[in-house]
Design a protein around this motif. Structure first.
Motif, PDB file in Angstrom:
ATOM      1  N   PRO A 176       0.832  -1.207   0.000  1.00 45.03           N
ATOM      2  CA  PRO A 176       0.000   0.000   0.000  1.00 45.03           C
ATOM      3  C   PRO A 176       0.864   1.255   0.000  1.00 45.03           C
ATOM      4  CG  PRO A 176      -0.701  -1.563   1.705  1.00 45.03           C
ATOM      5  CD  PRO A 176       0.626  -2.047   1.190  1.00 45.03           C
ATOM      6  N   LYS A 177       0.326   2.335  -0.556  1.00 46.81           N
ATOM      7  CA  LYS A 177       1.049   3.607  -0.568  1.00 46.81           C
ATOM      8  C   LYS A 177       0.242   4.650   0.196  1.00 46.81           C
ATOM      9  CE  LYS A 177      -0.688   4.575  -5.233  1.00 46.81           C
ATOM     10  NZ  LYS A 177      -0.327   4.741  -6.658  1.00 46.81           N
ATOM     11  N   GLY A 178       0.968   5.497   0.942  1.00 47.93           N
ATOM     12  CA  GLY A 178       0.321   6.483   1.801  1.00 47.93           C
ATOM     13  C   GLY A 178       0.261   7.854   1.145  1.00 47.93           C
ATOM     14  N   ILE A 179      -0.934   8.405   1.086  1.00 46.40           N
ATOM     15  CA  ILE A 179      -1.164   9.725   0.493  1.00 46.40           C
ATOM     16  C   ILE A 179      -1.176  10.744   1.628  1.00 46.40           C
ATOM     17  CG2 ILE A 179      -2.790  11.141  -0.813  1.00 46.40           C
ATOM     18  CD1 ILE A 179      -3.784   8.471  -2.065  1.00 46.40           C
ATOM     19  N   THR A 180      -0.223  11.661   1.609  1.00 47.12           N
ATOM     20  CA  THR A 180      -0.008  12.580   2.723  1.00 47.12           C
ATOM     21  C   THR A 180      -0.644  13.937   2.440  1.00 47.12           C
ATOM     22  OG1 THR A 180       2.089  11.491   3.208  1.00 47.12           O
ATOM     23  CG2 THR A 180       1.742  13.662   4.169  1.00 47.12           C
ATOM     24  N   HIS A 181      -1.585  14.328   3.296  1.00 44.57           N
ATOM     25  CA  HIS A 181      -2.254  15.622   3.159  1.00 44.57           C
ATOM     26  C   HIS A 181      -1.972  16.501   4.380  1.00 44.57           C
ATOM     27  CE1 HIS A 181      -4.722  15.605  -0.500  1.00 44.57           C
ATOM     28  NE2 HIS A 181      -4.829  14.302  -0.329  1.00 44.57           N
ATOM     29  N   THR A 182      -2.004  17.790   4.147  1.00 42.17           N
ATOM     30  CA  THR A 182      -1.759  18.768   5.202  1.00 42.17           C
ATOM     31  C   THR A 182      -3.067  19.381   5.690  1.00 42.17           C
ATOM     32  OG1 THR A 182      -1.547  20.589   3.626  1.00 42.17           O
ATOM     33  CG2 THR A 182       0.459  19.336   4.142  1.00 42.17           C
TER      34      THR A 182
END
Length: 523
Positions: A176-182
């Protein structure tokens, strides 16, 4: 009070109308005042147990009234929340926790067995919050009752560009890949939605999607920004359309956002002719194409509501929309994804990154303040997923490459034509076919694996070749997948074959593979 951070939304709504219901679940509710207080108490406990700005805290729980407390408590502690699919295999959960460096996990008593398995497998957790008694293994454990008795604290110091949440989705490598949001990207999304759909404090959202599905951000971010009420729909109701429509009527929902599959089930089995759903004013759908015949029938069923197609990968939250104001009559008509909203810029480019002429197909690139910061700990992926356009020698625009092929329509905006890669969506869930293959290839008996969509793109199937002298049954391979993939990504069938059809470059010809088994089924 000016809102610059996501958790400030609930505090402002609590100041404005403390007794307004923020969230409801199974007939119980949390007011904005209670949510603000409980999240501050949770933040204090997290900080006292070592959580610092920039840390990642997991949320591994079934839908509950504590879910928004977990989200905003983590944010107030200065950390980023990481929603984990509660139905995923424990091995997959452990992989995500380790990849993201999660040391603190928020859960509920109904996940006790899985938590113990994680701890027995050395998942690296320091603290578990939400169990009524401590699990084995000596890890720190705090109950929800202890959270309620803890003193509230002031939020940690963060700025809008700090990480707020990381959402995991399928990855082509089998990981899985992690989508990083602020805070900034999440708040930009909430504000844009509130403006687009004219959300007010009197609205009542139906939270159909689970927390790890990016559509849930619509409910958990936009509603608190406007002081609206969100009804968290229990998971069993999502499988029972008649019960779901009854809940929609009882709770007087005004705004709905889900994948089209949920709306199709409501239309076909939700006994809508027996429900008074005239409170609905917006029905928003996204995540996959909506079959026009079903959309048209639903529009006829709910003539009082407006319908809107929302488009955008999780990496940019949402970026285009199309309000379906006319009846959808022709079954072959394609529902447009529309135009980029006011805060976003769209480019359609060819394989050489040259902008195409109007009407020509190309890959959609998006520049928007709702864009993610990056993929978590994936430098090679980050290098490939952004397109950079120089404005001056010192300034550049950064676009996200969606991988979606679209064409511009002069009347309705953009039409979705398909995927550039092999990422698909089924029932609103994003799936990498390459991940399915990678998981199958991990089996000791499998030599090579190929996967494809079957039955007009509504199901996944796969085929494998096996090593000489190996003995394995298709059911064994399906169980192998069930232990490593989320339920929606498990193939409906795995075929054991002698050899794959090949292209002239000796790659697996997946179209021929799909056609082969489609032909066998029709014989």
């Amino acid at each position: 009070m000016r809102v610059n951070l996501l958790h400030e939304m609930i505090d402002r709504s609590a100041d404005r109308d403390p007794e307004q219901e923020a969230f409801r679940f199974l007939g119980n509710s949390l007011t904005y005042q209670a949510l603000a207080s409980l999240s501050s108490r949770l933040a204090g406990v997290l900080m006292n147990h070592g959580v610092r700005r920039g840390d990642r805290v997991g949320i591994y729980m079934n839908k509950a009234l504590e879910t928004p407390v977990a989200i905003f408590g983590i944010l107030k502690a200065g950390a980023a929340y990481v929603p984990i699919d509660p139905g995923a295999p424990v091995e997959r959960v452990a992989t995500m926790l380790q990849h993201c460096g999660v040391r603190h996990l928020i859960t509920g008593n109904d996940k006790r067995t899985q938590i113990q398995t994680l701890l027995d497998g050395k998942a690296g957790l320091d603290c578990v919050i939400g169990l009524s008694d401590s699990p084995k293994g000596g890890v720190q454990s705090i109950s929800w009752d202890a959270i309620r008795d803890a003193p509230p604290v002031a939020p940690a110091k963060v700025i809008p560009e700090d990480i707020a949440y990381i959402m995991y989705t399928s990855g082509s490598t089998g990981r899985p890949k992690g989508i990083t949001h602020t805070h900034s990207s999440g708040l930009s999304y909430a504000r844009a939605i509130a403006d687009l759909y004219a959300i007010t404090a009197s609205d009542r959202f139906g939270n159909h999607s689970p927390l790890h599905f990016d559509i849930s951000l619509f409910d958990y971010l936009c509603a608190p920004l406007c002081g609206a009420t969100t009804i968290i729909i229990p998971e069993p109701y999502t499988k029972l359309p008649a019960s779901l429509s009854e809940l929609m009527e009882t709770e007087r929902m005004t705004v709905w956002f889900s994948a089209p599959h949920a709306l199709t089930l409501l239309l076909l089995r939700g006994v809508l002719d027996k429900r008074d759903l005239t409170t609905l004013r917006w029905v928003i759908f996204g995540g996959e194409p909506f079959p026009p015949k079903y959309l048209g029938a639903l529009m006829a069923q709910w003539p009082h509501a407006r319908f809107s197609n929302s488009y955008g990968p999780a990496e940019v939250n949402m970026c285009t929309y199309h309000h379906v104001d006319e009846p959808v009559i022709e079954a072959t008509e394609t529902i447009p994804i529309g135009r980029a909203w006011g805060i976003a810029e769209a480019l359609i480019v060819d394989e050489n990154d040259h902008q195409v002429v109007p009407g020509a197909p190309g890959e959609l690139l998006i520049r928007s303040p709702t864009r993610m910061r990056s993929y978590w700990r994936a430098p090679a992926l980050n290098a490939a997923c952004f397109y950079r356009r120089n404005v001056t020698d010192d300034i550049e625009d950064v676009f996200y490459r969606t991988g979606d092929i679209v064409a511009e329509d002069s009347v309705h905006g953009m039409l979705f034509l398909g995927r550039k890669d092999r990422q698909i969506k089924i029932r609103g869930f994003r799936i990498e076919l390459d991940e399915v293959e990678a998981v199958l290839a991990e089996h000791d008996s499998v030599e090579e694996a190929g996967s494809y969509t079957a039955r007009d793109g509504t199901e996944i199937e796969a085929a494998v070749t096996i090593h000489n002298h190996s003995s394995v049954a298709a059911d064994d391979l399906l169980r192998h997948c069930a232990d490593r993939l989320p339920p929606y990504a498990i193939p409906q069938a795995v075929h054991i074959i002698d050899a794959f059809p090949r292209t002239t470059s000796q790659k697996i010809d997946r179209r021929a593979l799909a056609a082969q088994f489609d032909a066998e089924e029709t014989d």
